[in-house]
Enzyme design. Structure first.
Site, mmCIF file in Angstrom:
data_model
loop_
_atom_site.group_PDB
_atom_site.id
_atom_site.type_symbol
_atom_site.label_atom_id
_atom_site.label_comp_id
_atom_site.label_asym_id
_atom_site.label_seq_id
_atom_site.Cartn_x
_atom_site.Cartn_y
_atom_site.Cartn_z
ATOM 1 C CE1 TYR A 212 28.475 -24.492 -59.409
ATOM 2 C CE2 TYR A 212 30.190 -24.925 -61.035
ATOM 3 C CZ TYR A 212 29.811 -24.516 -59.772
ATOM 4 O OH TYR A 212 30.760 -24.159 -58.861
ATOM 5 C CG HIS A 246 30.250 -29.074 -52.978
ATOM 6 N ND1 HIS A 246 31.035 -28.091 -52.439
ATOM 7 C CD2 HIS A 246 30.910 -30.228 -52.777
ATOM 8 C CE1 HIS A 246 32.134 -28.627 -51.928
ATOM 9 N NE2 HIS A 246 32.078 -29.932 -52.130
ATOM 10 C CG HIS A 318 28.685 -27.121 -56.975
ATOM 11 N ND1 HIS A 318 29.441 -26.387 -56.097
ATOM 12 C CD2 HIS A 318 29.575 -27.842 -57.704
ATOM 13 C CE1 HIS A 318 30.718 -26.644 -56.280
ATOM 14 N NE2 HIS A 318 30.819 -27.535 -57.238
ATOM 15 C CG HIS A 397 25.514 -15.654 -56.095
ATOM 16 N ND1 HIS A 397 25.958 -16.952 -55.988
ATOM 17 C CD2 HIS A 397 25.376 -15.418 -57.429
ATOM 18 C CE1 HIS A 397 26.076 -17.484 -57.207
ATOM 19 N NE2 HIS A 397 25.736 -16.570 -58.090
ATOM 20 C CG HIS A 399 29.923 -16.840 -60.549
ATOM 21 N ND1 HIS A 399 29.609 -16.685 -61.881
ATOM 22 C CD2 HIS A 399 28.741 -17.105 -59.934
ATOM 23 C CE1 HIS A 399 28.319 -16.858 -62.070
ATOM 24 N NE2 HIS A 399 27.752 -17.104 -60.896
ATOM 25 C CG MET A 478 26.579 -13.429 -61.470
ATOM 26 S SD MET A 478 25.129 -14.432 -61.016
ATOM 27 C CE MET A 478 24.484 -14.811 -62.625
#
Length: 608
Positions: A212, A246, A318, A397, A399, A478
């Protein structure tokens, strides 16, 4: 004239020119020529008729397959397979695969062939189907992330319509796609359309499986000096790096300055904390592999730049590099298309979710665990205009241990003073962390003053040894959603979390509680010593008091509250029966059982 004749001749010799794909606004490359054969997927959809149309263009003279899968694997998938015979006849069937075996022809043929041809070593098939077919062997096509599977044999047609292992593919793969997340009837570009590229400059992609990368940018002077209006955005991916890039995320970035601007570094430990912290800021653009350009409706644009606007943005990239290839140079990023002309409505983006804190605890080895965030009725009452806001897009969103999210919508029924659950604003129980996008909702949703919104994030930690805590790192978790709406109001953020005292009380009640909690402090490192009762902890989190905060229109509102009790839960209509009836407002659909609950609640209130 000579150039025109050459172009016409080139077009006549090219299947890409000969076949018209202009009726399909969406496209994804499922496989490249370098990986053994080009496979392109085109599609369009109609939310009124609830039908979707596909075209595939494959570098093959054998059979071609496409399907939908629950998890990207063959078992329980819904597939079509077709080919063009040497005599020019197109053979095409709707099939299903109950195991890792040749797919069987479905008795109910719901995928409809629209055309097929084979020319210059390429096979083109066009076909369509309804979103929901009511066939037990078909998977519904929804706004959730689809796991698209594909396969083909480069040279050989099957010997018969009954497939055997001898007809095995020469190439196959899977890809996540949001098939219904685009805007199929986008308006033409305005005449003064311009763009601004936010890209890194010739960085070397690290030799890691996953990276990232974060980089901060200062907006150019012409955008800093005058408000522009974003009408669409999309990726700029360095040619040849399509397999590595990505996803791309653009956030507004407060708390940085010119010293932070540059090519950046790895988000976890390669950039200053002020830069990485911008990942909790306001999201303005998102793209993931397979995604297309996000286009705003023709009456809406996102104001960007000008006096008082943030001068900096953060881009998160990403990179996927499973082969650990070294020396790959990349200059990818996002292209923001804008006009100088305002539209009827300014778009706003509301950041809503769970506070980013280690108090968001997800136990290990849990098949399912839920984190819930609340946007209270007090917030929407104080901040939203009388007519409410109209949500048309959203970005969900979590993770890596997140596998689903839903945005619930509640409205108090004045007749019986209970909360009625409306149709979810958005839902994706097939969430893929590696495929994150802002998507258009199937229809606009009005959030009115007094409405309550809840975000539920579903996690799975089977095989994870330690607890997963909330935080910015991808190793943490998150729970956020970014609601894209109009008209824009001053409503920046709404977050909530379990009250700290309630969490401490639960942790102190554990056998090792005295080692975990010391006064008001929690030693999070000791949580890995806990023998977690997942159901009990889930009950505690759901029933405890929540601290809910929102900010907008000059108000900063904090309430300690519980999640509301729902008098009338939403029950999704069964489209394959005649049991459901549609109400007239807001697209709300109530089945008879829900209507009965509402009637009983009204009766109880009257008698009380």
């Amino acid at each position: 004239k000579a150039v025109a004749q050459i172009l016409l001749l080139a077009c006549a010799l090219s299947v890409g020119c000969a076949h018209d794909f202009s009726s399909y606004p969406f496209k994804a490359t499922l496989n490249t020529a370098e990986n053994g054969g080009l496979y392109e997927l085109y599609w369009n959809f109609d939310n009124v008729k609830e039908t979707i149309s596909f075209a595939v263009r494959v570098n093959a003279t054998g059979w071609v397959g496409l399907g939908l899968s629950p998890n990207g694997q063959m078992p329980n998938s819904d597939v079509v397979i077709g080919w063009v015979t040497d005599g020019g006849e197109t053979v095409f069937h709707d099939r299903f695969a109950s195991d890792r075996a040749p797919p069987t022809i479905d008795e109910q043929q719901d995928w409809i062939l629209e055309g097929g041809e084979e020319e210059n070593g390429l096979t083109i098939l066009e076909f369509s189907r309804k979103y929901v077919t009511c066939d037990d062997y078909d998977l519904p096509i929804t706004t959730e992330t689809a796991r698209v599977i594909w396969s083909f044999h480069a040279t050989t047609d099957p010997a018969s319509e009954v497939l055997t292992f001898a007809d095995r593919h020469s190439h196959k793969g899977a890809l996540s796609l949001n098939l219904l997340g685009g805007l199929p009837d986008a308006a033409p570009d305005p005449q003064d359309l311009d763009y601004y590229d936010i890209t890194v400059d010739a960085i070397i992609i690290p030799e890691n499986d996953t990276t990232y990368w974060c980089a901060a940018f200062r907006l150019p002077e012409n955008i800093r000096d005058q408000t522009r209006y974003i009408t669409k955005f999309g990726p700029v991916v360095t040619e040849g790096n399509e397999a590595h890039v990505h996803h791309l995320l653009i956030y507004l970035c407060e708390g940085v300055n010119d010293t932070h601007v540059g090519n950046g570094g790895e988000c976890e430990d390669g950039v200053p904390e002020a830069v990485s912290a911008c990942r909790s800021g306001i999201l303005v653009a998102a793209w993931a592999v397979g995604g297309e350009v996000f286009v705003y409706p023709d009456n809406v644009a996102y104001p960007f730049g000008g006096e008082g606007f943030t001068q900096y943005v953060l881009m998160e990239l990403h990179y996927d590099n499973p082969a650990m290839i070294s020396g790959t140079v990349d200059s990818s990023g996002m292209r923001m298309y804008y006009t100088s002309t305002a539209r009827e409505y300014d778009a706003g983006i509301l950041t809503f979710g769970h506070d980013i804190t280690p108090d968001q605890i997800i136990p290990p080895n849990a098949k399912s665990f839920t984190t819930t965030a609340i946007l209270t009725g007090e917030c929407t009452e104080a901040i939203l205009p009388e007519d409410g806001i109209r949500v048309f897009g959203n970005f969900l969103h979590t993770h890596v241990v997140g596998h689903g999210l839903t945005v619930q919508h509640f409205r108090k029924n004045p007749e019986c003073d209970v909360y009625e659950e409306l149709e979810p604003i958005d839902r994706n129980l097939q969430y893929d962390f590696n495929y994150q996008q802002i998507t258009h909702l199937k229809r606009e949703v009005v959030i009115k003053p007094g409405d309550v919104v809840q975000l539920k994030c579903f996690y799975g930690t089977e095989g994870v040894d330690g607890v997963t805590l909330g935080g910015l790192s991808t190793r943490n978790e998150m729970c956020f959603t970014f609601l894209v709406y109009y008209p824009a109001v001053d409503f920046q953020i709404a977050i909530s979390r379990i009250e700290s005292s309630a969490l401490r009380d639960y942790l102190k009640s554990l056998p090792s509680g005295d080692q975990i909690v010391n006064g008001t402090e929690i030693d999070y490192s000791k949580l890995n010593t806990v023998d977690w009762d997942v159901d009990k902890f889930q009950e505690t989190v759901d029933e405890s008091m929540q601290g809910a905060f929102c900010r907008g229109e000059g108000n900063a509102i904090y309430r300690v509250t519980k999640f509301p009790e729902i008098g009338c839960p939403y029950i999704a209509p069964d489209q394959c029966t005649t049991e459901a009836t549609e109400a007239t407002e807001g697209g709300v659909v109530l089945r008879a059982s829900v209507a009965l609950l509402l009637l009983l609640s009204l009766l109880a209130a009257t008698l009380g």
